[in-house]
Design an enzyme around this catalytic site. Structure first.
Site, PDB file in Angstrom:
ATOM      1  N   GLU A  41      84.123  41.257 -25.724  1.00 21.51           N
ATOM      2  CA  GLU A  41      85.016  41.064 -26.866  1.00 21.51           C
ATOM      3  C   GLU A  41      86.374  40.582 -26.383  1.00 21.51           C
ATOM      4  O   GLU A  41      86.927  41.103 -25.414  1.00 21.51           O
ATOM      5  CB  GLU A  41      85.167  42.371 -27.638  1.00 21.51           C
ATOM      6  CG  GLU A  41      86.050  42.231 -28.880  1.00 21.51           C
ATOM      7  CD  GLU A  41      86.008  43.488 -29.736  1.00 21.51           C
ATOM      8  OE1 GLU A  41      84.893  43.855 -30.175  1.00 21.51           O
ATOM      9  OE2 GLU A  41      87.065  44.102 -29.943  1.00 21.51           O
ATOM     10  N   THR A  54      88.132  39.049 -32.079  1.00 20.66           N
ATOM     11  CA  THR A  54      88.616  39.969 -33.107  1.00 20.66           C
ATOM     12  C   THR A  54      89.430  39.248 -34.182  1.00 20.66           C
ATOM     13  O   THR A  54      89.822  38.089 -34.037  1.00 20.66           O
ATOM     14  CB  THR A  54      89.468  41.084 -32.489  1.00 20.66           C
ATOM     15  OG1 THR A  54      90.636  40.495 -31.887  1.00 20.66           O
ATOM     16  CG2 THR A  54      88.696  41.856 -31.440  1.00 20.66           C
ATOM     17  N   ALA A  90      86.843  59.422 -42.520  1.00 18.53           N
ATOM     18  CA  ALA A  90      85.562  59.928 -43.024  1.00 18.53           C
ATOM     19  C   ALA A  90      85.714  61.364 -43.498  1.00 18.53           C
ATOM     20  O   ALA A  90      86.501  62.137 -42.945  1.00 18.53           O
ATOM     21  CB  ALA A  90      84.507  59.843 -41.929  1.00 18.53           C
ATOM     22  N   ARG A  93      74.090  53.215 -44.517  1.00 20.73           N
ATOM     23  CA  ARG A  93      74.217  52.289 -45.635  1.00 20.73           C
ATOM     24  C   ARG A  93      74.495  50.858 -45.150  1.00 20.73           C
ATOM     25  O   ARG A  93      74.024  49.882 -45.752  1.00 20.73           O
ATOM     26  CB  ARG A  93      75.330  52.753 -46.584  1.00 20.73           C
ATOM     27  CG  ARG A  93      74.987  53.990 -47.394  1.00 20.73           C
ATOM     28  CD  ARG A  93      76.186  54.422 -48.243  1.00 20.73           C
ATOM     29  NE  ARG A  93      76.619  53.347 -49.137  1.00 20.73           N
ATOM     30  CZ  ARG A  93      77.801  53.321 -49.746  1.00 20.73           C
ATOM     31  NH1 ARG A  93      78.676  54.305 -49.548  1.00 20.73           N
ATOM     32  NH2 ARG A  93      78.119  52.327 -50.557  1.00 20.73           N
TER      33      ARG A  93
END
Length: 301
Positions: A27, A58, A163, A175
């Site tokens: 990355e 990014t 969260a 999900r």
């Protein structure tokens, strides 16, 4: 250096040379100026012979690097044989704007996107626009409607700071996969046990998709501590003491110790069956290249 490693034997690098080379990916972040651009491309050219699965770029907070991200991704695609991957977020853009960006990437030959909710600039709490995608699940669904992208998403071994619970965080990850994501790339972590326990929890939740461990090789000990603190990442006690002992040391010593620490982390993961590693390069090739060699990944001419 010898004194530091003698006093911290758990951080001595132990190369793991398995029966086959590990899978790797890298990355980068888009450069801000000409000097940074030169450094980035030196790193890309040095790491490309290691034949990573992909190189990702990014997307700055609030979409602040949109054009630079596109320029960097398309140049990787144009000038190397490595698959180029664009990060894309939901922040400060409508669904139509994001969809147009995705179509532009597809038309430019970019087939893989890292889909993220993203964070606003300045550390503000995310607020979805009424006309925008509300989260990464919706973004994955939207991308799949546009084209058959390969999609990576983020996961958090130490739980996303917003969260409701670790269980809720893993359910949200599920999900994302149900929406069409291919794999998840983890936030960086500083203890192998943290990732391995997370891997077990993910498997127990019925998730069978690939989870790539995000590895942060850096010689900037102070910077690593700041990033860990800002992301809610636990610093193991022994590593914390080691960081403190290095604060005023020579940069070359910091780099050698960082190599030992990160190599040990990767070796522990490899011994537990992890065979793929995603490196947050910080646009520097030296440590990442050496780590890949220690893991058994050899350059191809």
């Amino acid at each position: 250096m010898e004194r530091i490693l003698r006093e911290n034997p758990n951080f001595v690098a132990e190369p793991f040379l398995g029966e086959k080379e590990p899978h790797i990916s890298f990355e980068f972040f888009p450069p801000k100026n000409e000097e940074a651009d030169k450094l980035l491309w030196q790193s890309v050219e040095r790491l490309a012979p290691l034949k990573p699965r992909f190189m990702s770029v990014t997307y700055g907070a609030g979409g602040s690097t949109r054009e630079r991200t596109r320029a960097t991704v398309t140049r990787i695609a144009r000038e190397t044989t490595i698959p180029a991957v664009a990060h894309l977020t939901c922040v400060n853009a409508s669904r139509d704007e994001i969809d147009d960006i995705a179509r532009d990437y597809w038309d430019a030959g970019i087939r893989h996107i890292v889909a993220l909710r993203g964070d606003p600039p300045g550390g503000e709490r995310f607020q979805a626009r009424p006309d925008g995608y509300a989260n990464a699940v919706e973004l994955v669904e939207g991308l799949k409607r546009i084209a058959p992208f390969e999609i990576s998403v983020a996961c958090y071994p130490e739980t996303h700071p917003q969260a409701l619970s670790p269980e809720a965080d893993i359910e949200f990850l599920k999900r994302k996969f149900d929406a069409g994501a291919t794999r998840a790339i983890s936030q960086f972590f500083l203890s192998a046990d943290v990732f391995l326990r997370f891997r077990d929890r993910v498997a127990a939740a019925g998730i069978t998709a690939e989870i790539l461990p995000g590895i942060m090789p850096t010689s900037n000990i102070s910077g690593l501590r700041r990033m860990a603190d800002s992301c809610g990442i636990a610093i193991p006690e022994k590593l914390g003491r080691l960081m403190e002992s290095l604060d005023k040391d020579d940069p070359s010593v910091k780099q050698m110790v960082s190599m030992a620490v990160t190599s040990d982390l990767c070796s522990q993961l490899a011994r537990e069956g992890v065979d793929s590693f995603h490196f947050y390069t910080m646009n520097r090739a030296e440590i990442t290249s050496a780590l890949c060699r220690l893991l058994g990944r050899q350059p191809v001419a």
